[in-house]
Design a protein around this motif. Sequence first.
Motif, short mmCIF file in Angstrom:
data_model
loop_
_atom_site.label_atom_id
_atom_site.label_comp_id
_atom_site.label_asym_id
_atom_site.label_seq_id
_atom_site.Cartn_x
_atom_site.Cartn_y
_atom_site.Cartn_z
N PRO A 34 -16.32 51.67 -33.63
CA PRO A 34 -16.07 50.31 -33.59
C PRO A 34 -15.10 49.94 -32.32
CG PRO A 34 -15.91 51.37 -35.82
CD PRO A 34 -16.04 52.45 -34.87
N ASN A 37 -16.73 47.23 -29.99
CA ASN A 37 -15.74 45.87 -29.94
C ASN A 37 -15.29 45.86 -28.37
OD1 ASN A 37 -16.23 44.83 -32.66
ND2 ASN A 37 -15.02 46.61 -33.46
N GLU A 55 -19.77 41.46 -34.21
CA GLU A 55 -18.80 42.31 -34.99
C GLU A 55 -19.46 43.46 -34.90
OE1 GLU A 55 -15.57 41.94 -38.43
OE2 GLU A 55 -17.66 40.95 -38.90
N TYR A 56 -18.30 44.73 -35.07
CA TYR A 56 -18.83 46.05 -35.39
C TYR A 56 -17.93 46.45 -36.37
CZ TYR A 56 -20.89 50.94 -34.38
OH TYR A 56 -21.50 51.97 -34.74
#
Length: 280
Positions: free
Chosen positions: A18, A22, A34-35
Amino acid sequence: MTRRVCVIGWPVAHSRSPLIHNHWIAEYGVEDAEYVRLAVEPEGAGDKILNLASLGFIGANVTVPHKEVAFAALGRHDAVARRLKAVNTVVTLADGSLEGRNTDGYGFIANLKDRAPSWRADAGPAVILGAGGAARAIAAALEDEGAPEIRIVNRTAGRAEALIADLGLKSAKVFPLAQTAMALEGAGLLVNTTTLGMKGESEVSFDLSPLPKSALVTDIVYTPLETGLLRRAREAGHEVVDGLGMLLHQAVPGFEAWFGVRPEVTEELRQLVLADIAGK
């Protein structure tokens, strides 16, 4: 609608995917993206992967222990995932179907080319310590890149022999730990794919003197960034490459497939991840 991607694992709280993705989402101005992390227990993991769309995701990264489960669950694979029988990246295709891919070997080779631009796979045999999942991806990638011979050094000969047979490696040999010095002779590359050297684990301790000084030494461990193996190799005059770049580079193809932008692995990103590691 927000394009959501996740990393699936058990556990998954430690994943730095993430942070990487991101960072790129912000850097390249990818809108509505979005991750996130998605903790998935082993039981039913295959179904969760097949149902990514219903869970609100357009794709995923897959980490341990689900890479083989993802391969078995998905009906479509790229050539690399098919050879390795493991998936670390799931992409939704234009027809809505899911394809499993594997970018681990790509990340390994890209890291060496980035951090050691003069390295050539055909410079000599490649010695791989270990015969696990990472060793499989790296052995296949090195053969594809032109390594003239793959030498697997492993405690259990049977597992190393199975790796060679399963991947269909054309020129490969197995060396027991007692014959490590023999494996190092004339090699152009030494790779540690085991957990030896990782924080809290014992170090790679064998003598490096049989390894030609021209050989590159690398480690997929990146906590610590300089393992005992890399320190000893550097002090002996070898060029060394740490394992962090493999993590960063393996993320590139997935990001491009999901969001249509091919990101760069920069020093800023390296420092961002290193700061996160230092803060844990």
